[in-house]
Design a protein around this motif. Structure first.
Motif, PDB file in Angstrom:
ATOM      1  N   THR A  71      43.021 -20.119  24.270  1.00  0.00           N
ATOM      2  CA  THR A  71      42.657 -20.253  25.711  1.00  0.00           C
ATOM      3  C   THR A  71      42.957 -18.940  26.311  1.00  0.00           C
ATOM      4  O   THR A  71      43.991 -18.302  26.264  1.00  0.00           O
ATOM      5  CB  THR A  71      43.436 -21.458  26.400  1.00  0.00           C
ATOM      6  OG1 THR A  71      42.981 -21.464  27.709  1.00  0.00           O
ATOM      7  CG2 THR A  71      44.939 -21.134  26.374  1.00  0.00           C
ATOM      8  N   GLU A  73      43.773 -18.295  29.198  1.00  0.00           N
ATOM      9  CA  GLU A  73      44.680 -18.035  30.068  1.00  0.00           C
ATOM     10  C   GLU A  73      45.927 -17.255  29.523  1.00  0.00           C
ATOM     11  O   GLU A  73      46.856 -16.724  30.425  1.00  0.00           O
ATOM     12  CB  GLU A  73      45.477 -19.484  30.609  1.00  0.00           C
ATOM     13  CG  GLU A  73      44.570 -20.266  31.671  1.00  0.00           C
ATOM     14  CD  GLU A  73      43.669 -21.360  30.915  1.00  0.00           C
ATOM     15  OE1 GLU A  73      43.305 -22.189  31.469  1.00  0.00           O
ATOM     16  OE2 GLU A  73      43.400 -21.011  29.613  1.00  0.00           O
ATOM     17  N   GLU A  80      49.790 -15.495  35.537  1.00  0.00           N
ATOM     18  CA  GLU A  80      48.788 -16.535  35.213  1.00  0.00           C
ATOM     19  C   GLU A  80      49.365 -17.433  33.845  1.00  0.00           C
ATOM     20  O   GLU A  80      49.236 -18.549  33.767  1.00  0.00           O
ATOM     21  CB  GLU A  80      47.642 -15.883  34.778  1.00  0.00           C
ATOM     22  CG  GLU A  80      46.928 -15.328  36.114  1.00  0.00           C
ATOM     23  CD  GLU A  80      45.766 -14.167  35.532  1.00  0.00           C
ATOM     24  OE1 GLU A  80      44.502 -14.389  36.310  1.00  0.00           O
ATOM     25  OE2 GLU A  80      45.915 -13.751  34.633  1.00  0.00           O
ATOM     26  N   ILE A  81      50.051 -16.629  32.870  1.00  0.00           N
ATOM     27  CA  ILE A  81      50.574 -17.312  31.883  1.00  0.00           C
ATOM     28  C   ILE A  81      51.551 -18.407  32.493  1.00  0.00           C
ATOM     29  O   ILE A  81      51.653 -19.508  31.843  1.00  0.00           O
ATOM     30  CB  ILE A  81      51.458 -16.301  30.967  1.00  0.00           C
ATOM     31  CG1 ILE A  81      50.148 -15.613  30.138  1.00  0.00           C
ATOM     32  CG2 ILE A  81      52.187 -17.030  29.942  1.00  0.00           C
ATOM     33  CD1 ILE A  81      50.743 -14.403  29.238  1.00  0.00           C
ATOM     34  N   TYR A  84      50.029 -21.506  33.648  1.00  0.00           N
ATOM     35  CA  TYR A  84      49.387 -22.254  32.523  1.00  0.00           C
ATOM     36  C   TYR A  84      50.713 -22.982  31.597  1.00  0.00           C
ATOM     37  O   TYR A  84      50.364 -24.170  31.414  1.00  0.00           O
ATOM     38  CB  TYR A  84      48.475 -21.343  31.378  1.00  0.00           C
ATOM     39  CG  TYR A  84      48.048 -21.949  30.330  1.00  0.00           C
ATOM     40  CD1 TYR A  84      47.002 -23.106  30.299  1.00  0.00           C
ATOM     41  CD2 TYR A  84      48.773 -22.011  29.023  1.00  0.00           C
ATOM     42  CE1 TYR A  84      46.715 -23.573  29.136  1.00  0.00           C
ATOM     43  CE2 TYR A  84      48.475 -22.563  27.843  1.00  0.00           C
ATOM     44  CZ  TYR A  84      47.380 -23.501  28.112  1.00  0.00           C
ATOM     45  OH  TYR A  84      46.947 -24.172  26.813  1.00  0.00           O
ATOM     46  N   ARG A  87      52.396 -25.853  34.080  1.00  0.00           N
ATOM     47  CA  ARG A  87      51.174 -26.887  34.706  1.00  0.00           C
ATOM     48  C   ARG A  87      50.782 -27.671  33.524  1.00  0.00           C
ATOM     49  O   ARG A  87      50.342 -28.696  33.240  1.00  0.00           O
ATOM     50  CB  ARG A  87      50.280 -26.430  35.531  1.00  0.00           C
ATOM     51  CG  ARG A  87      50.781 -25.825  36.872  1.00  0.00           C
ATOM     52  CD  ARG A  87      49.806 -25.497  37.601  1.00  0.00           C
ATOM     53  NE  ARG A  87      50.460 -24.786  39.043  1.00  0.00           N
ATOM     54  CZ  ARG A  87      49.628 -24.264  39.956  1.00  0.00           C
ATOM     55  NH1 ARG A  87      48.296 -24.303  39.856  1.00  0.00           N
ATOM     56  NH2 ARG A  87      50.000 -23.794  41.086  1.00  0.00           N
ATOM     57  N   THR A  88      50.154 -26.740  32.390  1.00  0.00           N
ATOM     58  CA  THR A  88      49.492 -27.094  31.399  1.00  0.00           C
ATOM     59  C   THR A  88      50.101 -27.586  30.213  1.00  0.00           C
ATOM     60  O   THR A  88      50.166 -28.601  29.667  1.00  0.00           O
ATOM     61  CB  THR A  88      48.069 -26.543  31.171  1.00  0.00           C
ATOM     62  OG1 THR A  88      47.236 -26.365  32.553  1.00  0.00           O
ATOM     63  CG2 THR A  88      47.046 -27.089  30.157  1.00  0.00           C
ATOM     64  N   TYR A  89      50.792 -26.496  29.410  1.00  0.00           N
ATOM     65  CA  TYR A  89      51.324 -26.516  28.280  1.00  0.00           C
ATOM     66  C   TYR A  89      52.565 -27.377  28.107  1.00  0.00           C
ATOM     67  O   TYR A  89      52.533 -28.560  27.297  1.00  0.00           O
ATOM     68  CB  TYR A  89      51.679 -25.217  27.549  1.00  0.00           C
ATOM     69  CG  TYR A  89      51.856 -25.198  26.213  1.00  0.00           C
ATOM     70  CD1 TYR A  89      51.016 -25.539  25.080  1.00  0.00           C
ATOM     71  CD2 TYR A  89      53.324 -24.967  26.035  1.00  0.00           C
ATOM     72  CE1 TYR A  89      51.748 -25.585  24.042  1.00  0.00           C
ATOM     73  CE2 TYR A  89      53.856 -25.189  24.727  1.00  0.00           C
ATOM     74  CZ  TYR A  89      52.910 -25.195  23.633  1.00  0.00           C
ATOM     75  OH  TYR A  89      53.547 -25.467  22.452  1.00  0.00           O
ATOM     76  N   SER A 105      59.526 -22.218  31.857  1.00  0.00           N
ATOM     77  CA  SER A 105      58.237 -21.365  31.912  1.00  0.00           C
ATOM     78  C   SER A 105      58.370 -20.037  32.715  1.00  0.00           C
ATOM     79  O   SER A 105      57.983 -19.028  32.282  1.00  0.00           O
ATOM     80  CB  SER A 105      57.127 -22.121  32.378  1.00  0.00           C
ATOM     81  OG  SER A 105      56.491 -23.035  31.820  1.00  0.00           O
ATOM     82  N   SER A 123      40.031 -14.467  23.753  1.00  0.00           N
ATOM     83  CA  SER A 123      39.875 -15.413  24.595  1.00  0.00           C
ATOM     84  C   SER A 123      38.992 -16.361  24.465  1.00  0.00           C
ATOM     85  O   SER A 123      37.614 -16.024  24.447  1.00  0.00           O
ATOM     86  CB  SER A 123      39.900 -14.891  26.044  1.00  0.00           C
ATOM     87  OG  SER A 123      40.969 -14.128  26.529  1.00  0.00           O
TER      88      SER A 123
END
Length: 237
Positions: A71, A73, A80-81, A84, A87-89, A105, A123
C-alpha cells in the motif's frame, strides 16, 4: 507524499543491514519449501500477508531476489505512516485498542519509515495511479530481474489463516508484462508462521492461465483457492 524514483535494490546500505539485523531478533527464519523448481527467473509470487510477518520474512530470508508491492501509505512520510498504522493497520486490521494503536504507532512510525526506505517498496494504489504500479512492476521484473511479491488478499477486516478474498489487480500486472513480450511465471505461496514453513507452489505460465478461457474473477478465485489449499496442507493442526 514524496514520489520515490524506482531503482534496483542492489546492495543494502550499512544502516539498513543493521536495521534488518535487529528485526531478525523478532522474525524467525522459516523452512522454504518448493513444490516445483526453485525460482531461477523473474516470477510473480502471490502470497498471504499474515500481518507484517510475510513481508518481513521474505525481505529478511527469501533465497531469491525480490521486490515487494504494498500500500502506497507505507512509502509516505513519517506522519503519513503514523496515520496509516494507527488508524488502519493496528486499529482496523489488527483490532488493537484505539489508544494503544496510537501510542505504539507513534513509536513505530520512524522505524517503519526507515525500514521501508531500504525495502524500496513498489506502491500499490486503488485508483488511476495503479497504472504507475503496473509500469514499475514491469520495470522491476524486466530490467532489474527481480521477482514481484504481491499480497492480493483483502485485509480490510483483518488477516485470516483462511483467506476470504483476493483482489484481481495482479492479473492486470501480468497482462501488461505479457503484452510487453514476457510470458511470466506465476506462483502461489503460503506462510504458516506458527509452524515456520513457507511453501511455494509450482509455477504456471500466464499464457497457460489465458488458455483456460476463464474470466478474471474466475482466475482470481482459482489462485485464492490454491493459496488456501497450501495453507491447509501445511497446517499446524
Amino acid at each position: 507524499m514524496n514520489k520515490r524514483k524506482l531503482e534496483a535494490k542492489n546492495k543494502d546500505s550499512i544502516g539498513y543491514k543493521l536495521l534488518k539485523s535487529v528485526v531478525k531478533l523478532f522474525i524467525k527464519k522459516p523452512d522454504f519449501i518448493f513444490l516445483g523448481e526453485k525460482i531461477d527467473k523473474p516470477t510473480v509470487i502471490l502470497t498471504n500477508h499474515v500481518g507484517a510477518k510475510a513481508p518481513l520474512t521474505l525481505e529478511l530470508y527469501a533465497p531469491f531476489k525480490k521486490r515487494l508491492l504494498g500500500t502506497y501509505e507505507m512509502n509516505g512520510s513519517v506522519k503519513e505512516i503514523y496515520i496509516y498504522l494507527s488508524r488502519t493497520y493496528y486499529y482496523q486490521k489488527k483490532k488493537w485498542n484505539r489508544h494503544v494503536a496510537k501510542i505504539f504507532s507513534f513509536i513505530a512510525a520512524p522505524i517503519v519509515h526507515a525500514f521501508y526506505r531500504g525495502l524500496k517498496l513498489i506502491s500499490s494504489y486503488n485508483d488511476y495511479r495503479f497504472l504507475t504500479t503496473i509500469k514499475e512492476s514491469y520495470r522491476a521484473l524486466s530490467e532489474f530481474q527481480e521477482n514481484l511479491i504481491i499480497f492480493p488478499e483483502d485485509s480490510s477486516q483483518g488477516y485470516f489463516d483462511h483467506i476470504q478474498k483476493f483482489y484481481s489487480g495482479f492479473l492486470l500486472i501480468c497482462d501488461y508484462i505479457y503484452k510487453h513480450g514476457i510470458d511470466v511465471d506465476i506462483m502461489v505461496a503460503y506462510l504458516n508462521y506458527k509452524r515456520r514453513t513457507y511453501v511455494f507452489d509450482k509455477a504456471i505460465k500466464y499464457s497457460d492461465l489465458l488458455k483456460m478461457n476463464k474470466t478474471r474473477d474466475e482466475l482470481t478465485e482459482m489462485m485464492l483457492n490454491r493459496c488456501n489449499e497450501l495453507g491447509a496442507q501445511y497446517s499446524i493442526d
